[in-house]
Design a protein around this motif. Structure first.
Motif, PDB file in Angstrom:
ATOM      1  N   VAL A  63      14.518   1.753 -14.161  1.00  0.00           N
ATOM      2  CA  VAL A  63      14.681   2.056 -12.776  1.00  0.00           C
ATOM      3  C   VAL A  63      15.928   1.950 -12.162  1.00  0.00           C
ATOM      4  O   VAL A  63      16.594   2.609 -11.492  1.00  0.00           O
ATOM      5  CB  VAL A  63      13.555   1.405 -11.751  1.00  0.00           C
ATOM      6  CG1 VAL A  63      13.736   1.624 -10.478  1.00  0.00           C
ATOM      7  CG2 VAL A  63      12.113   1.936 -12.347  1.00  0.00           C
ATOM      8  N   THR A 104      10.930  -1.187  -4.425  1.00  0.00           N
ATOM      9  CA  THR A 104      11.154  -1.245  -6.041  1.00  0.00           C
ATOM     10  C   THR A 104      11.947  -1.946  -6.583  1.00  0.00           C
ATOM     11  O   THR A 104      12.111  -1.842  -7.771  1.00  0.00           O
ATOM     12  CB  THR A 104      11.597   0.360  -6.253  1.00  0.00           C
ATOM     13  OG1 THR A 104      12.676   0.556  -5.700  1.00  0.00           O
ATOM     14  CG2 THR A 104      10.875   1.597  -5.988  1.00  0.00           C
ATOM     15  N   GLU A 129       5.110   5.340  -7.808  1.00  0.00           N
ATOM     16  CA  GLU A 129       6.175   4.407  -7.949  1.00  0.00           C
ATOM     17  C   GLU A 129       7.656   5.203  -8.431  1.00  0.00           C
ATOM     18  O   GLU A 129       8.718   4.974  -8.077  1.00  0.00           O
ATOM     19  CB  GLU A 129       6.120   3.499  -9.104  1.00  0.00           C
ATOM     20  CG  GLU A 129       5.003   2.423  -8.545  1.00  0.00           C
ATOM     21  CD  GLU A 129       4.479   1.576  -9.757  1.00  0.00           C
ATOM     22  OE1 GLU A 129       4.012   0.398  -9.611  1.00  0.00           O
ATOM     23  OE2 GLU A 129       4.560   2.001 -11.159  1.00  0.00           O
ATOM     24  N   ARG A 176       8.961   6.779  -5.320  1.00  0.00           N
ATOM     25  CA  ARG A 176       9.957   5.568  -4.588  1.00  0.00           C
ATOM     26  C   ARG A 176      11.331   5.383  -5.205  1.00  0.00           C
ATOM     27  O   ARG A 176      12.314   5.202  -4.671  1.00  0.00           O
ATOM     28  CB  ARG A 176       9.054   4.505  -4.283  1.00  0.00           C
ATOM     29  CG  ARG A 176       7.858   4.453  -3.129  1.00  0.00           C
ATOM     30  CD  ARG A 176       7.318   3.245  -2.864  1.00  0.00           C
ATOM     31  NE  ARG A 176       6.555   2.771  -3.659  1.00  0.00           N
ATOM     32  CZ  ARG A 176       6.348   1.518  -4.135  1.00  0.00           C
ATOM     33  NH1 ARG A 176       7.031   0.397  -3.509  1.00  0.00           N
ATOM     34  NH2 ARG A 176       5.313   1.152  -4.923  1.00  0.00           N
ATOM     35  N   ALA A 177      11.323   5.088  -6.609  1.00  0.00           N
ATOM     36  CA  ALA A 177      12.644   5.228  -7.205  1.00  0.00           C
ATOM     37  C   ALA A 177      13.474   6.223  -7.147  1.00  0.00           C
ATOM     38  O   ALA A 177      14.376   5.910  -7.045  1.00  0.00           O
ATOM     39  CB  ALA A 177      12.029   4.877  -8.734  1.00  0.00           C
TER      40      ALA A 177
END
Lengths: 239, 283
Positions: A86, A121, A136, A139-140
């Motif tokens: 990420v 994150t 997720e 959001r990343a």
């Protein structure tokens, strides 16, 4: 108000084959535009033309030279074979301000960490992108988009692969980032509810019928259009 | 005398080919990560065949007695030029009259393979040389390779270290790289040219089979072993070098063809990596 992006008599399409046009559009600083239309209506083609990824078949797309786009593509477009973390993927958003051959500075790293914190994150930073859930991942990707300190946030179907709860979280996050950073937002979605809830301006597009309309919600989402494009009856209360 | 002590005492025989093999395995292992991640394994197969074609063409022209042009038809130069041109072509062109890029790469692979065999039939040196080019037989290497291959490998690695961030970026997300005004086409071309040049020099020394296997199998193996991109590169380098070294060792002590032995060693690492991954997933 200042126009950040202007389309003048633009025809969109591929390989010099016009798909829809001429289109005229002015996007002002701070506005939230939602791009609506059925599947295959030309939404993504319009988006790529605005971003300069696809040349207009005719007409001109005017953007300020210094404009910085933060782009949130659909997460499915990334090949899961890549074991990128990420943090690595969010760092790529910062590359808009770091030339090829140069490395990220300490200041760049601070912006990247700040973006991770802002999108919640940071705790995922060492996870591989491919191991994340749909929410997720979005959001990343949002963290990646804002790490370059953009003027315009461009989202391509940001809620396509997530559940209703995740959708609400993502859109709330987009709203918060927009108000905190004074961003202009351009969001493509085929979810009518999502767009009408968060956008204050609408583009309705359908290349098959040659339809293009841009403006305020009441102006674009008329009973006729809701019925024609979304099969909704009059008084659906969608706006 | 045991096999190992016999092998060690013969170090003057295997030192140079071992160095050439290990360096080739390491650098191909590194570059192969891009080949695998970009899903262009077929490109590396085509480049190794085109490189073989360059070497075979050089032998053929030499046989015609083109002495004046000898410096231009040196296997190293001809193979490098042809392979680099092919790499540029693959990097620049994306569609060819509605035929996919993969189809054109397949065409390049097949025509180069066919041409190598035809040239082999015409070369006075005989089919044995062509078999060596195709399948590898680095029992002995040209003394110059001990310097040329490490120098080419070092140059390729320096370029890849300097542009690491950019090469990973355009490989992972070309669209955003174009949005950010990165020189995507140039970066893609440089990636392929570095692969092409390494393939050209390594194929001439080791043969097409081991070079292709080093480009594909060590990166695939390392992807089984780690989830960290930088570690994927590091492990792939180690597996590439080990495959070449062990391959040469088994070739030496078992009297089996060197290129095939190297490819089998890389395959054994691949199977071990696959098993390790399966065990990890199940536990």
């Amino acid at each position: 108000m200042t126009n950040l992006i202007e389309l003048e008599d633009v025809t969109i399409g591929y390989e010099n084959k016009g798909m829809l046009g001429p289109l005229n559009l002015a996007i002002e600083k701070g506005q939230f535009w939602g791009v609506l239309g059925p599947n295959g209506s030309g939404k993504s083609t319009l988006l790529k033309t605005v971003l300069g990824l696809l040349p207009a078949v005719s007409g001109s797309v005017k953007t300020s030279d210094s404009i910085v786009f933060g782009y949130v593509p659909q997460s499915e477009k990334f090949d899961p074979i890549f074991p990128v973390s990420v943090r690595e993927i969010v760092s790529m958003g910062r590359y808009v301000r770091v030339r090829a051959g140069k490395n990220l500075s300490a200041s760049d790293m601070e912006h990247i960490t700040g973006s991770l914190e802002k999108t919640g994150t940071l705790h995922l930073k060492d996870r591989t992108f491919r191991s994340l859930s749909g929410g997720e991942k979005q959001r990343a990707l949002l963290a990646r988009a804002i790490s370059g300190e953009p003027d315009v946030l461009v989202l391509d179907e940001p809620t396509a692969s997530i559940d209703i709860k995740g959708e609400a979280q993502i859109m709330e996050l987009v709203g918060n980032i927009r108000s905190d950073d004074g961003l202009t937002v351009l969001m493509v979605s085929h979810f009518l509810n999502t767009v009408t809830r968060y956008a204050d301006r609408i583009i309705l597009i359908d290349k098959d019928t040659g339809y293009f309309k841009a403006g305020g919600k009441p102006e674009v989402l008329t009973d006729h259009n809701l019925s024609t494009f979304f099969g909704l009856g009059a008084g659906s209360g969608i706006i | 005398m045991g096999i190992l002590s016999e092998f060690i005492s013969s170090y003057f025989l295997w030192r140079d080919p071992m160095i050439v093999g290990a360096v080739s395995g390491a650098v191909c292992g590194f570059l192969g990560v891009y080949v695998v991640l970009r899903r262009i394994i077929f490109v590396s197969a085509a480049l190794t065949q085109i490189s073989s074609f360059g070497v075979a063409l050089s032998f053929y022209l030499e046989g015609l007695g083109m002495g004046v042009l000898s410096s231009f038809i040196h296997p190293f130069i001809l193979s490098t030029v042809l392979t680099s041109l092919a790499a540029v072509f693959f990097a620049m062109k994306r569609d060819f009259s509605r035929i996919s890029q993969e189809g054109v790469i397949g065409f390049g692979f097949l025509i180069a393979s066919g041409a190598v065999i035809i040239l082999g039939d015409r070369i006075t040196k005989g089919a044995h040389d062509i078999a060596n080019i195709l399948f590898g037989n680095a029992v002995v290497v040209d003394p110059g390779d001990v310097y040329i291959i490490p120098a080419v490998a070092l140059a390729a690695l320096v370029i890849h270290i300097v542009f690491y961030k950019d090469f990973v970026f355009v490989s992972f997300d070309e669209q955003t790289a174009r949005l950010f005004k990165y020189p995507v086409r140039t970066l893609n071309t440089v990636i392929l040219i570095t692969i092409a040049v390494v393939v050209a020099v390594a194929t001439r020394a080791l043969g097409a089979l081991p070079v292709f296997s080093f480009l594909a199998l060590p990166p695939l193996t390392s992807l089984f072993l780690t989830e960290r991109l930088k570690l994927v590169f590091a492990i792939s380098v180690i597996i590439g070098a080990l495959s070449a070294t062990l391959g040469y060792f088994f070739s030496f002590v078992l009297s089996i063809p060197t290129g095939a032995s190297m490819a089998v060693c890389a395959s054994v690492f691949f199977v071990l990596g696959l098993l390790w991954r399966e065990v990890k997933v199940r536990t």
